[in-house]
Design a protein around this motif. Sequence first.
Motif, PDB file in Angstrom:
ATOM      1  N   GLY A  22       0.783  -1.227   0.000  1.00  0.00           N
ATOM      2  CA  GLY A  22       0.000   0.000   0.000  1.00  0.00           C
ATOM      3  C   GLY A  22       0.814   1.275   0.000  1.00  0.00           C
ATOM      4  N   VAL A  23       0.078   2.372  -0.167  1.00  0.00           N
ATOM      5  CA  VAL A  23       0.666   3.710  -0.150  1.00  0.00           C
ATOM      6  C   VAL A  23      -0.047   4.541   0.899  1.00  0.00           C
ATOM      7  CG1 VAL A  23       1.357   3.613  -2.580  1.00  0.00           C
ATOM      8  CG2 VAL A  23      -0.846   4.609  -1.983  1.00  0.00           C
ATOM      9  N   GLU A  24       0.616   5.583   1.341  1.00  0.00           N
ATOM     10  CA  GLU A  24       0.024   6.478   2.334  1.00  0.00           C
ATOM     11  C   GLU A  24      -1.173   7.213   1.737  1.00  0.00           C
ATOM     12  OE1 GLU A  24       2.753   9.114   4.228  1.00  0.00           O
ATOM     13  OE2 GLU A  24       3.924   7.483   5.094  1.00  0.00           O
ATOM     14  N   ASP A  25      -1.985   7.760   2.607  1.00  0.00           N
ATOM     15  CA  ASP A  25      -3.174   8.497   2.170  1.00  0.00           C
ATOM     16  C   ASP A  25      -2.829   9.937   1.804  1.00  0.00           C
ATOM     17  OD1 ASP A  25      -5.148   6.492   2.307  1.00  0.00           O
ATOM     18  OD2 ASP A  25      -5.191   6.653   4.479  1.00  0.00           O
ATOM     19  N   TYR A  59       0.710  20.229  -5.683  1.00  0.00           N
ATOM     20  CA  TYR A  59      -0.574  20.203  -4.983  1.00  0.00           C
ATOM     21  C   TYR A  59      -0.708  18.896  -4.219  1.00  0.00           C
ATOM     22  CZ  TYR A  59      -1.193  24.179  -7.927  1.00  0.00           C
ATOM     23  OH  TYR A  59      -1.001  25.391  -8.534  1.00  0.00           O
ATOM     24  N   LYS A  60      -1.100  19.016  -2.959  1.00  0.00           N
ATOM     25  CA  LYS A  60      -1.189  17.868  -2.066  1.00  0.00           C
ATOM     26  C   LYS A  60      -2.641  17.434  -1.948  1.00  0.00           C
ATOM     27  CE  LYS A  60       0.340  16.598   2.611  1.00  0.00           C
ATOM     28  NZ  LYS A  60       1.037  17.125   3.804  1.00  0.00           N
ATOM     29  N   PHE A  61      -2.881  16.163  -2.239  1.00  0.00           N
ATOM     30  CA  PHE A  61      -4.205  15.574  -2.104  1.00  0.00           C
ATOM     31  C   PHE A  61      -4.140  14.594  -0.936  1.00  0.00           C
ATOM     32  CE2 PHE A  61      -3.969  17.178  -6.299  1.00  0.00           C
ATOM     33  CZ  PHE A  61      -5.266  17.382  -6.773  1.00  0.00           C
ATOM     34  N   GLU A  62      -5.058  14.734   0.009  1.00  0.00           N
ATOM     35  CA  GLU A  62      -5.064  13.862   1.181  1.00  0.00           C
ATOM     36  C   GLU A  62      -6.352  13.050   1.215  1.00  0.00           C
ATOM     37  OE1 GLU A  62      -2.955  15.632   4.806  1.00  0.00           O
ATOM     38  OE2 GLU A  62      -3.854  17.374   3.826  1.00  0.00           O
ATOM     39  N   GLY A  63      -6.229  11.807   1.662  1.00  0.00           N
ATOM     40  CA  GLY A  63      -7.383  10.929   1.756  1.00  0.00           C
ATOM     41  C   GLY A  63      -7.382  10.212   3.096  1.00  0.00           C
ATOM     42  N   THR A  64      -8.233   9.213   3.199  1.00  0.00           N
ATOM     43  CA  THR A  64      -8.321   8.414   4.425  1.00  0.00           C
ATOM     44  C   THR A  64      -8.596   6.962   4.061  1.00  0.00           C
ATOM     45  OG1 THR A  64     -10.694   8.792   4.620  1.00  0.00           O
ATOM     46  CG2 THR A  64      -9.260  10.313   5.810  1.00  0.00           C
ATOM     47  N   ASN A  65      -8.314   6.079   4.986  1.00  0.00           N
ATOM     48  CA  ASN A  65      -8.690   4.663   4.868  1.00  0.00           C
ATOM     49  C   ASN A  65      -8.282   4.023   3.539  1.00  0.00           C
ATOM     50  OD1 ASN A  65      -9.883   4.784   7.416  1.00  0.00           O
ATOM     51  ND2 ASN A  65     -11.811   5.516   6.539  1.00  0.00           N
ATOM     52  N   ASN A  66      -7.014   4.183   3.205  1.00  0.00           N
ATOM     53  CA  ASN A  66      -6.473   3.555   1.989  1.00  0.00           C
ATOM     54  C   ASN A  66      -7.217   3.981   0.722  1.00  0.00           C
ATOM     55  OD1 ASN A  66      -4.502   1.986   3.437  1.00  0.00           O
ATOM     56  ND2 ASN A  66      -6.199   0.712   4.110  1.00  0.00           N
ATOM     57  N   SER A  67      -7.460   5.262   0.587  1.00  0.00           N
ATOM     58  CA  SER A  67      -8.205   5.760  -0.569  1.00  0.00           C
ATOM     59  C   SER A  67      -7.326   6.002  -1.797  1.00  0.00           C
ATOM     60  CB  SER A  67      -8.958   7.043  -0.201  1.00  0.00           C
ATOM     61  OG  SER A  67      -8.081   8.018   0.291  1.00  0.00           O
TER      62      SER A  67
END
Length: 194
Positions: A22-25, A59-67
Motif C-alpha cells: 500500500g501507499v500512504e493516504d 498540490y497535495k491531495f489527502e485521503g483516508t482509509n487507503n483511498s
Amino acid sequence: MSIYNKINAGFALGASEPVTAGVEDVIYIFNEDEITLTYSTTNPLIVTGLTAVATAKVYKFEGTNNSFNATSKLAKTQVGPRYTEEIDFNVAGLSVEIKAQLQAMGYGRVRAIVVNNYKASDSAVELYGAVNGLVLTEAERNAADEALDGGYKVKLSNPEKLKEPYPPRAVSIAPQSGTATYASTIAAIEELVA
C-alpha cells in the motif's frame, strides 16, 4: 550479440523489515511542465531534485482509509519493456472547484508522487509519469454510492499509446548538506506544496 542492459546485483528480503503493501493516504500532483526534474548522474531511476518553474507549486491531495492506490505494469513491446503507470484515488466532494481540477487533469498532463507504506527502501517515495506524464482517464461519480458518499472515483494513467520507458522513479532528495533520507525527501517536496 550484446544485450542493451544487464543485471548486476541480486537481492534478498530481510525478516527484520518485511515488505508492507500500500501507499500512504497522500499524493502530490503537479503539472508536467511546471516542475523540472533532476536525475542522478549514475542512475536514471533516481530523481534527486524538483525545481519549480517560476511560481509553480505541487498540490497535495489527502485521503483516508487507503483511498489511494498506485500500480505499475510491465508491457513487452517490439522496442523493449514499457510500463503502464496508474494512480487511483477517491475524491470526497463534488464542488465546482473539484470539477475544474478534474477537467484540468483530463486535458493537461501531470506527474504524481506517492509515498509507499514500506519505508525501508530507497524507493519509499516514487514518481509516476516522469517521461510522458499522466492524464485523467477515469472520473466516475455515482450519486448513490455510499462508500464514497457520492464523490468521485478517479484514475490517472499514461496518455494513450505513451507508456513509460522506466518503472516509477525513486525520489531521493538530499538536504543542503548531507545525504538524502526519507525525511529530507518529504521536506523537499513539502517546500513546493501550494
